[in-house]
Design a protein around this motif. Structure first.
Motif, PDB file in Angstrom:
ATOM      1  N   GLY A 157       0.806  -1.208   0.000  1.00 23.62           N
ATOM      2  CA  GLY A 157       0.000   0.000   0.000  1.00 23.62           C
ATOM      3  C   GLY A 157       0.844   1.264   0.000  1.00 23.62           C
ATOM      4  N   SER A 158       0.147   2.399   0.086  1.00 21.93           N
ATOM      5  CA  SER A 158       0.806   3.708   0.031  1.00 21.93           C
ATOM      6  C   SER A 158       0.321   4.606   1.154  1.00 21.93           C
ATOM      7  CB  SER A 158       0.500   4.390  -1.311  1.00 21.93           C
ATOM      8  OG  SER A 158       1.010   3.650  -2.397  1.00 21.93           O
ATOM      9  N   LEU A 159       1.194   5.518   1.536  1.00 20.63           N
ATOM     10  CA  LEU A 159       0.860   6.581   2.480  1.00 20.63           C
ATOM     11  C   LEU A 159       1.616   7.828   2.052  1.00 20.63           C
ATOM     12  CD1 LEU A 159       1.090   4.978   6.053  1.00 20.63           C
ATOM     13  CD2 LEU A 159      -0.983   5.805   4.944  1.00 20.63           C
ATOM     14  N   ARG A 160       1.050   8.988   2.399  1.00 21.13           N
ATOM     15  CA  ARG A 160       1.783  10.233   2.206  1.00 21.13           C
ATOM     16  C   ARG A 160       1.874  10.959   3.533  1.00 21.13           C
ATOM     17  NH1 ARG A 160       0.872  15.684  -1.448  1.00 21.13           N
ATOM     18  NH2 ARG A 160      -0.733  16.114   0.116  1.00 21.13           N
ATOM     19  N   LEU A 161       3.103  11.194   3.955  1.00 19.99           N
ATOM     20  CA  LEU A 161       3.357  11.957   5.169  1.00 19.99           C
ATOM     21  C   LEU A 161       3.542  13.428   4.818  1.00 19.99           C
ATOM     22  CD1 LEU A 161       5.924   9.647   7.017  1.00 19.99           C
ATOM     23  CD2 LEU A 161       3.423   9.539   7.009  1.00 19.99           C
ATOM     24  N   SER A 162       3.071  14.281   5.715  1.00 21.39           N
ATOM     25  CA  SER A 162       3.254  15.723   5.565  1.00 21.39           C
ATOM     26  C   SER A 162       3.914  16.282   6.821  1.00 21.39           C
ATOM     27  CB  SER A 162       1.913  16.427   5.354  1.00 21.39           C
ATOM     28  OG  SER A 162       1.259  15.960   4.197  1.00 21.39           O
ATOM     29  N   CYS A 163       4.681  17.330   6.637  1.00 21.48           N
ATOM     30  CA  CYS A 163       5.306  18.010   7.766  1.00 21.48           C
ATOM     31  C   CYS A 163       5.193  19.508   7.528  1.00 21.48           C
ATOM     32  CB  CYS A 163       6.763  17.598   7.900  1.00 21.48           C
ATOM     33  SG  CYS A 163       7.706  18.580   9.098  1.00 21.48           S
ATOM     34  N   ALA A 164       4.418  20.157   8.378  1.00 22.50           N
ATOM     35  CA  ALA A 164       4.222  21.599   8.279  1.00 22.50           C
ATOM     36  C   ALA A 164       5.145  22.297   9.270  1.00 22.50           C
ATOM     37  CB  ALA A 164       2.773  21.950   8.572  1.00 22.50           C
ATOM     38  N   ALA A 165       5.884  23.278   8.771  1.00 21.19           N
ATOM     39  CA  ALA A 165       6.853  23.995   9.597  1.00 21.19           C
ATOM     40  C   ALA A 165       6.380  25.407   9.896  1.00 21.19           C
ATOM     41  CB  ALA A 165       8.199  24.050   8.881  1.00 21.19           C
ATOM     42  N   SER A 166       6.626  25.842  11.120  1.00 18.30           N
ATOM     43  CA  SER A 166       6.321  27.223  11.474  1.00 18.30           C
ATOM     44  C   SER A 166       7.464  28.125  11.026  1.00 18.30           C
ATOM     45  CB  SER A 166       6.136  27.343  12.985  1.00 18.30           C
ATOM     46  OG  SER A 166       7.344  27.026  13.663  1.00 18.30           O
ATOM     47  N   GLY A 167       7.198  29.418  11.002  1.00 19.02           N
ATOM     48  CA  GLY A 167       8.244  30.348  10.631  1.00 19.02           C
ATOM     49  C   GLY A 167       8.139  30.758   9.179  1.00 19.02           C
ATOM     50  N   SER A 168       8.677  31.926   8.893  1.00 13.78           N
ATOM     51  CA  SER A 168       8.528  32.481   7.550  1.00 13.78           C
ATOM     52  C   SER A 168       9.671  32.096   6.618  1.00 13.78           C
ATOM     53  CB  SER A 168       8.438  34.009   7.630  1.00 13.78           C
ATOM     54  OG  SER A 168       9.599  34.526   8.255  1.00 13.78           O
ATOM     55  N   ILE A 169      10.799  31.668   7.186  1.00 20.85           N
ATOM     56  CA  ILE A 169      11.944  31.355   6.334  1.00 20.85           C
ATOM     57  C   ILE A 169      12.075  29.842   6.243  1.00 20.85           C
ATOM     58  CG2 ILE A 169      14.371  31.789   5.890  1.00 20.85           C
ATOM     59  CD1 ILE A 169      14.212  34.145   7.799  1.00 20.85           C
ATOM     60  N   PHE A 170      11.293  29.235   5.402  1.00 17.98           N
ATOM     61  CA  PHE A 170      11.299  27.777   5.248  1.00 17.98           C
ATOM     62  C   PHE A 170      12.169  27.356   4.074  1.00 17.98           C
ATOM     63  CE2 PHE A 170       9.651  23.534   5.372  1.00 17.98           C
ATOM     64  CZ  PHE A 170       9.455  23.138   4.055  1.00 17.98           C
ATOM     65  N   SER A 171      12.140  28.113   3.005  1.00 18.66           N
ATOM     66  CA  SER A 171      12.730  27.670   1.738  1.00 18.66           C
ATOM     67  C   SER A 171      14.233  27.511   1.780  1.00 18.66           C
ATOM     68  CB  SER A 171      12.337  28.643   0.624  1.00 18.66           C
ATOM     69  OG  SER A 171      12.862  29.931   0.886  1.00 18.66           O
ATOM     70  N   ILE A 172      14.917  28.173   2.727  1.00 20.62           N
ATOM     71  CA  ILE A 172      16.372  28.128   2.719  1.00 20.62           C
ATOM     72  C   ILE A 172      16.934  26.899   3.426  1.00 20.62           C
ATOM     73  CG2 ILE A 172      16.526  30.638   2.641  1.00 20.62           C
ATOM     74  CD1 ILE A 172      17.376  30.581   5.589  1.00 20.62           C
ATOM     75  N   TYR A 173      16.085  26.156   4.121  1.00 20.63           N
ATOM     76  CA  TYR A 173      16.576  25.046   4.933  1.00 20.63           C
ATOM     77  C   TYR A 173      16.395  23.698   4.243  1.00 20.63           C
ATOM     78  CZ  TYR A 173      16.379  28.556   8.599  1.00 20.63           C
ATOM     79  OH  TYR A 173      16.543  29.693   9.330  1.00 20.63           O
ATOM     80  N   ALA A 174      17.408  22.843   4.421  1.00 25.90           N
ATOM     81  CA  ALA A 174      17.248  21.459   4.002  1.00 25.90           C
ATOM     82  C   ALA A 174      16.266  20.767   4.945  1.00 25.90           C
ATOM     83  CB  ALA A 174      18.590  20.733   4.036  1.00 25.90           C
ATOM     84  N   MET A 175      15.484  19.875   4.383  1.00 24.02           N
ATOM     85  CA  MET A 175      14.489  19.129   5.165  1.00 24.02           C
ATOM     86  C   MET A 175      14.708  17.637   4.965  1.00 24.02           C
ATOM     87  SD  MET A 175      12.640  21.510   6.558  1.00 24.02           S
ATOM     88  CE  MET A 175      11.308  20.513   7.216  1.00 24.02           C
ATOM     89  N   GLY A 176      14.306  16.866   5.951  1.00 26.96           N
ATOM     90  CA  GLY A 176      14.492  15.427   5.833  1.00 26.96           C
ATOM     91  C   GLY A 176      13.450  14.640   6.595  1.00 26.96           C
ATOM     92  N   TRP A 177      13.365  13.393   6.236  1.00 27.19           N
ATOM     93  CA  TRP A 177      12.548  12.425   6.966  1.00 27.19           C
ATOM     94  C   TRP A 177      13.472  11.330   7.492  1.00 27.19           C
ATOM     95  CZ3 TRP A 177       7.531  12.963   8.225  1.00 27.19           C
ATOM     96  CH2 TRP A 177       6.756  13.886   7.491  1.00 27.19           C
ATOM     97  N   TYR A 178      13.311  11.037   8.777  1.00 30.57           N
ATOM     98  CA  TYR A 178      14.037   9.961   9.426  1.00 30.57           C
ATOM     99  C   TYR A 178      13.011   8.981   9.996  1.00 30.57           C
ATOM    100  CZ  TYR A 178      18.324  12.807   9.381  1.00 30.57           C
ATOM    101  OH  TYR A 178      19.422  13.539   9.005  1.00 30.57           O
ATOM    102  N   ARG A 179      13.486   7.799  10.328  1.00 29.11           N
ATOM    103  CA  ARG A 179      12.597   6.854  10.970  1.00 29.11           C
ATOM    104  C   ARG A 179      13.346   6.054  12.023  1.00 29.11           C
ATOM    105  NH1 ARG A 179      11.533   2.678   5.873  1.00 29.11           N
ATOM    106  NH2 ARG A 179      13.617   1.702   5.858  1.00 29.11           N
ATOM    107  N   GLN A 180      12.581   5.565  12.990  1.00 24.28           N
ATOM    108  CA  GLN A 180      13.159   4.755  14.048  1.00 24.28           C
ATOM    109  C   GLN A 180      12.211   3.606  14.362  1.00 24.28           C
ATOM    110  OE1 GLN A 180      14.255   6.891  17.620  1.00 24.28           O
ATOM    111  NE2 GLN A 180      15.705   5.294  18.192  1.00 24.28           N
TER     112      GLN A 180
END
Length: 118
Positions: free
Chosen positions: A16-39
């Motif tokens: 099957g499939s799933l889509r995860l979303s992560c919403a970030a606060s703050g106005s300067i989002f575009s300059i940062y690298a983002m990632g998904w980790y799992r444990q």
């Protein structure tokens, strides 16, 4: 204070499939690298996928061809599309924002559980 809020986890059957979303606060989002980790239980946290501010992506070998990371800077959101899920993908998935390039630190979301089981 940075807040990262994940959503989209749940129980899904193998294949099957799933889509995860992560919403970030703050106005300067575009300059940062983002990632998904799992444990997974009893295991160390591992990188699943990452995306730079310029849109370059990289993936763990175990998810290449099945998972896709993307970002929408207008919505301050990063996504993880997960297809062909396997039981070994079962874990808590964490969103990460990497501010180390700007002399800061990593920020983490609270995590969302993904369970792949029949």
């Amino acid at each position: 204070q940075v807040q990262l809020v994940e959503s989209g986890g749940g129980l899904v059957q193998p294949g099957g499939s799933l889509r995860l979303s992560c919403a970030a606060s703050g106005s300067i989002f575009s300059i940062y690298a983002m990632g998904w980790y799992r444990q997974a239980p009893g295991k160390q946290r591992e990188l699943v996928a990452a995306i730079t501010s310029g849109g370059t992506t990289n993936y763990a070998d175990s998810v290449k061809g099945r998972f896709t990371i993307s970002r929408d800077n207008a919505k301050n959101t990063v996504y993880l599309q997960m297809n062909s899920l396997k039981p070994e993908d079962t874990a808590v998935y964490y969103c990460n924002q990497d501010r180390t390039r700007y002399g800061s630190t990593h920020y983490w979301g609270q995590g969302t559980q993904v369970t792949v089981s029949s």
